[in-house]
Scaffold this active site. Structure first.
Site, PDB file in Angstrom:
ATOM      1  N   ASP A 125       0.802  -1.217  -0.189  1.00 57.57           N
ATOM      2  CA  ASP A 125      -0.161   0.068   0.015  1.00 57.57           C
ATOM      3  C   ASP A 125       0.990   1.089   0.054  1.00 57.57           C
ATOM      4  O   ASP A 125       2.096   1.037   0.119  1.00 57.57           O
ATOM      5  CB  ASP A 125      -1.000   0.027   1.388  1.00 57.57           C
ATOM      6  CG  ASP A 125      -1.555   1.016   1.583  1.00 57.57           C
ATOM      7  OD1 ASP A 125      -2.239   1.438   0.712  1.00 57.57           O
ATOM      8  OD2 ASP A 125      -1.411   1.791   2.739  1.00 57.57           O
ATOM      9  N   ASP A 127      -0.051   5.231   1.054  1.00 59.55           N
ATOM     10  CA  ASP A 127      -0.185   6.069   2.287  1.00 59.55           C
ATOM     11  C   ASP A 127      -0.146   5.368   3.788  1.00 59.55           C
ATOM     12  O   ASP A 127      -0.869   4.357   3.809  1.00 59.55           O
ATOM     13  CB  ASP A 127      -1.431   6.847   2.075  1.00 59.55           C
ATOM     14  CG  ASP A 127      -1.343   7.867   0.846  1.00 59.55           C
ATOM     15  OD1 ASP A 127      -0.548   8.849   1.389  1.00 59.55           O
ATOM     16  OD2 ASP A 127      -1.836   7.707  -0.252  1.00 59.55           O
ATOM     17  N   ASP A 329      -2.075  -0.386   5.638  1.00 57.60           N
ATOM     18  CA  ASP A 329      -2.367   0.174   7.158  1.00 57.60           C
ATOM     19  C   ASP A 329      -3.853   0.332   7.223  1.00 57.60           C
ATOM     20  O   ASP A 329      -4.263   0.729   8.238  1.00 57.60           O
ATOM     21  CB  ASP A 329      -1.632   1.430   7.212  1.00 57.60           C
ATOM     22  CG  ASP A 329      -2.075   2.517   6.344  1.00 57.60           C
ATOM     23  OD1 ASP A 329      -2.357   2.337   5.298  1.00 57.60           O
ATOM     24  OD2 ASP A 329      -2.605   3.792   6.673  1.00 57.60           O
TER      25      ASP A 329
HETATM   26  O1  LIG Z   1      -4.329   2.971  -0.455  1.00 57.75           O
HETATM   27  P1  LIG Z   1      -3.297   4.257   0.008  1.00 57.75           P
HETATM   28  O2  LIG Z   1      -2.326   4.364  -0.612  1.00 57.75           O
HETATM   29  O3  LIG Z   1      -3.237   4.027   1.612  1.00 57.75           O
HETATM   30  O4  LIG Z   1      -4.381   5.398  -0.247  1.00 57.75           O
HETATM   31  C1  LIG Z   1      -5.490   5.829   0.768  1.00 57.75           C
HETATM   32  C2  LIG Z   1      -5.567   7.430   0.838  1.00 57.75           C
HETATM   33  O5  LIG Z   1      -4.309   7.786   1.067  1.00 57.75           O
HETATM   34  C3  LIG Z   1      -4.401   9.364   0.909  1.00 57.75           C
HETATM   35  O6  LIG Z   1      -4.871   9.835   2.210  1.00 57.75           O
HETATM   36  C4  LIG Z   1      -4.219   9.347   3.501  1.00 57.75           C
HETATM   37  O7  LIG Z   1      -2.893   9.894   3.546  1.00 57.75           O
HETATM   38  C5  LIG Z   1      -2.952  11.578   3.206  1.00 57.75           C
HETATM   39  C6  LIG Z   1      -1.360  11.513   3.461  1.00 57.75           C
HETATM   40  O8  LIG Z   1      -0.941  11.238   4.535  1.00 57.75           O
HETATM   41  C7  LIG Z   1      -3.744  12.129   4.727  1.00 57.75           C
HETATM   42  O9  LIG Z   1      -3.441  13.274   4.754  1.00 57.75           O
HETATM   43  C8  LIG Z   1      -4.914  11.474   4.566  1.00 57.75           C
HETATM   44  O10 LIG Z   1      -5.730  11.924   5.794  1.00 57.75           O
HETATM   45  C9  LIG Z   1      -5.057   9.884   4.414  1.00 57.75           C
HETATM   46  O11 LIG Z   1      -6.617   9.489   4.599  1.00 57.75           O
HETATM   47  C10 LIG Z   1      -4.897   9.735  -0.354  1.00 57.75           C
HETATM   48  O12 LIG Z   1      -4.978  11.210  -0.424  1.00 57.75           O
HETATM   49  C11 LIG Z   1      -6.231   9.436  -0.473  1.00 57.75           C
HETATM   50  O13 LIG Z   1      -6.742   9.716  -1.666  1.00 57.75           O
HETATM   51  C12 LIG Z   1      -6.286   7.818  -0.482  1.00 57.75           C
HETATM   52  O14 LIG Z   1      -7.416   7.167  -0.840  1.00 57.75           O
END
Ligand SMILES: O=P(O)(O)OC[C@H]1O[C@H](O[C@H]2O[C@H](CO)[C@@H](O)[C@H](O)[C@H]2O)[C@H](O)[C@@H](O)[C@@H]1O
Length: 401
Positions: A125, A127, A329
Site C-alpha cells: 500500500d 499512504d 495500514d
Molecule cells: O491506499 P492508500 O495508498 O493508502 O491510499 C489511501 C488514501 O491515502 C491518501 O490519504 C491518506 O493519506 C494522506 C497523506 O498522508 C492523509 O492526509 C489522509 O488523511 C489519509 O486518508 C490519499 O490522499 C487518499 O486519496 C487515498 O485514498
C-alpha cells in the site's frame, strides 16, 4: 482467480442491488428514487446543493462513529472522566494486541523459514505504509531510503503498489519503473503481459504501452464509471467549498473527500454532503479510509481482487511455491489481507500504532518499521537465494551487506 473461466465483468449489472451497506443506513432511510443508475452521461443527476438539507442521516447511520475511529487519536480518554490514560497503559494494550498480531520484525525468522524455496511476491500500500500520514495529501512523500529499500527488494521479488490514489499519482510519488502499479483501490492496474490464452478476450483488459515503452496489460474494470466519477468529484468540490479544511481528490475511478483538516463540529456537514451524493447515484458506494470518505463504483472489485489478478498475471496463482506478502495500514487493505488469509497463501502485515482487529497475520508499528525489515529482507534473501547462506541470525544482529 482464473481469468480464463471468469471473463465476466466485475461491474454489477441490472438489477442494481439496493445494498443497505452502500449507504450504511437503516432501510427506512432508503426510500429515495433510484435515479442516476444509468451510465448514460445525459442522465446523471447534477443538483449541486450548497448546504445539505438535514444532518440526521449521518448522525443515525453510524457514519460519524466510523469517521471518528478512522484514524485513532494518540491519547485515549477514559469515558466520562476526561482523564488521559497513561502512556504505559496504552503500551500495555498495544503489547497485548501484539500477541494476536506479532511483530513482523520479531517474526522475521519464521517468515524467512516459511519462504524457503518459495517465490515471494510483494504487494505494498502507499499512504501510511511507504509514506507517513501527513495533513496534506499532496505532500505525502516517501523517503529516499524507503525508495531504495523498495527498489532493492523489487530486484529479486516481483513487487506491486496497490493504492487508493490514482495510478498516475502513486507512480509519480513512488517513481520506480521496475514495479507494477494498481491505482484507485485496484480498479486501474498495469500488469505484465502474459502470453497465454487466458489473456485473450478479457473484457476489461487491453494491451498498452507503459512509460518505458514496454508492452503491458491495462486492466480497468470500472472504465464506464469515469464520467460519473468526474461529475461526482466536481459536485463534491462545489458542495464542500465552504467547509474549511475539506479537500476532494479525483482518482479517476473513485473520489476522496478528506476531513483531516476539518473541525470536528463540521464533520456531520461533510458526511451529509457525501451522503446526499450517494442518494443520487445508486451505482456508487462509500468506503472509509483514514480521515477520508471515499466514493467508488458498486463493483465486485477491491484490493484483494487486485492481488489475485496480479498473481494470475505474473503466473504465480494456484502454486504452493509462492509466498505473497502484503503490507498495508487501512480498512481498504483488509480485503487483501483476507484473500491471503482465506487462501492460506502468504502473510498480511498490518501497519498500525494502535490495536485494531485485522485479517493480517503480523504487524509493524509505522512506516519506519516497514523500511527496516524491508532492507533486512533484501539483505537476507540476497544471501539466502544467491549465496546459499542459511538464515539463522536474529534481526538487528546483521551487519550491513
Ligand atoms: O491506499 P492508500 O495508498 O493508502 O491510499 C489511501 C488514501 O491515502 C491518501 O490519504 C491518506 O493519506 C494522506 C497523506 O498522508 C492523509 O492526509 C489522509 O488523511 C489519509 O486518508 C490519499 O490522499 C487518499 O486519496 C487515498 O485514498
Amino acid at each position: 482467480m482464473d481469468l480464463k473461466s471468469n471473463h465476466s465483468s466485475p461491474v454489477l449489472t441490472d438489477p442494481i442491488p439496493i445494498n443497505k451497506s452502500r449507504l450504511g443506513i437503516h432501510s427506512n432511510l432508503l426510500s429515495y428514487p433510484q435515479s442516476g443508475g444509468s451510465l448514460s452521461p445525459g442522465k446523471y443527476k447534477m443538483t449541486p446543493r450548497k448546504k445539505p438539507a438535514k444532518l440526521d442521516d449521518v448522525r443515525s447511520n453510524g457514519w460519524l462513529d466510523a469517521m471518528k475511529s478512522s484514524s485513532p487519536p494518540r491519547k485515549k480518554l477514559i469515558k466520562g472522566f476526561n482523564i488521559e490514560v497513561a502512556a504505559d497503559d496504552i503500551d500495555i494494550a498495544y503489547h497485548s494486541w501484539m500477541i494476536k498480531y506479532p511483530s513482523a520484525l520479531k517474526s522475521f525468522e519464521q517468515i524467512s523459514k516459511h519462504a524457503k524455496n518459495k517465490k515471494i511476491a510483494v504487494f505494498l500500500d502507499y499512504d501510511g505504509t511507504l509514506s507517513p500520514i501527513v495533513d496534506d495529501p499532496d505532500r505525502a512523500f516517501m523517503s529516499d531510503a524507503m525508495r531504495s529499500a523498495v527498489r532493492n527488494v523489487a530486484k529479486y521479488f516481483p513487487t506491486a503498489i496497490i493504492s487508493g490514489r490514482s495510478r498516475d499519482k502513486v507512480y509519480e510519488l513512488v517513481g520506480l519503473t521496475e514495479l507494477f502499479y494498481a491505482g484507485s483501490h485496484g480498479m486501474d492496474i498495469i500488469g505484465p503481459v502474459k502470453h497465454t490464452e487466458s489473456d485473450d478476450g478479457h473484457p476489461n483488459c487491453v494491451r498498452s504501452i507503459d512509460q518505458e515503452g514496454k508492452e503491458v496489460n491495462l486492466f480497468q474494470p470500472a472504465r464506464e464509471f469515469i464520467p460519473m466519477i468526474d461529475q461526482v468529484f466536481r459536485t463534491l468540490v462545489e458542495n464542500t467549498k465552504d467547509i474549511k479544511g475539506a479537500k476532494v481528490e479525483n482518482h479517476k475511478f473513485c473520489t476522496s473527500v478528506h476531513y483531516r483538516n476539518v473541525e470536528e463540529k463540521n464533520w456531520p456537514i461533510i458526511a451529509q454532503c457525501v451522503h446526499d451524493i450517494l442518494k443520487d447515484y445508486p451505482r456508487l458506494r462509500l468506503t472509509h479510509g483514514r480521515k477520508v470518505l471515499e466514493v467508488r463504483p458498486v463493483i465486485d472489485w477491491n484490493k484483494g481482487k487486485a492481488v489475485e489478478f496480479l498473481l494470475e498475471s505474473l503466473g504465480l496463482s494456484d502454486r504452493d511455491d509462492v509466498l505473497p506478502i502484503y503490507i498495508g495500514d487501512d480498512k481498504t487493505d483488509e480485503d487483501a489481507f483476507k484473500v491471503l488469509k482465506e487462501g492460506n497463501m502468504g502473510y498480511g502485515i498490518l501497519v498500525s500504532s494502535v490495536p485494531k482487529e485485522s485479517n493480517a497475520i503480523f504487524s509493524v508499528r509505522d512506516p519506519s518499521e516497514v523500511q527496516n525489515p524491508y532492507q533486512e529482507l533484501y539483505i537476507r534473501f540476497f544471501r539466502f537465494y544467491l549465496v546459499g547462506e542459511e538464515i539463522s541470525e536474529g534481526i538487528g544482529e546483521m551487519e550491513e551487506a
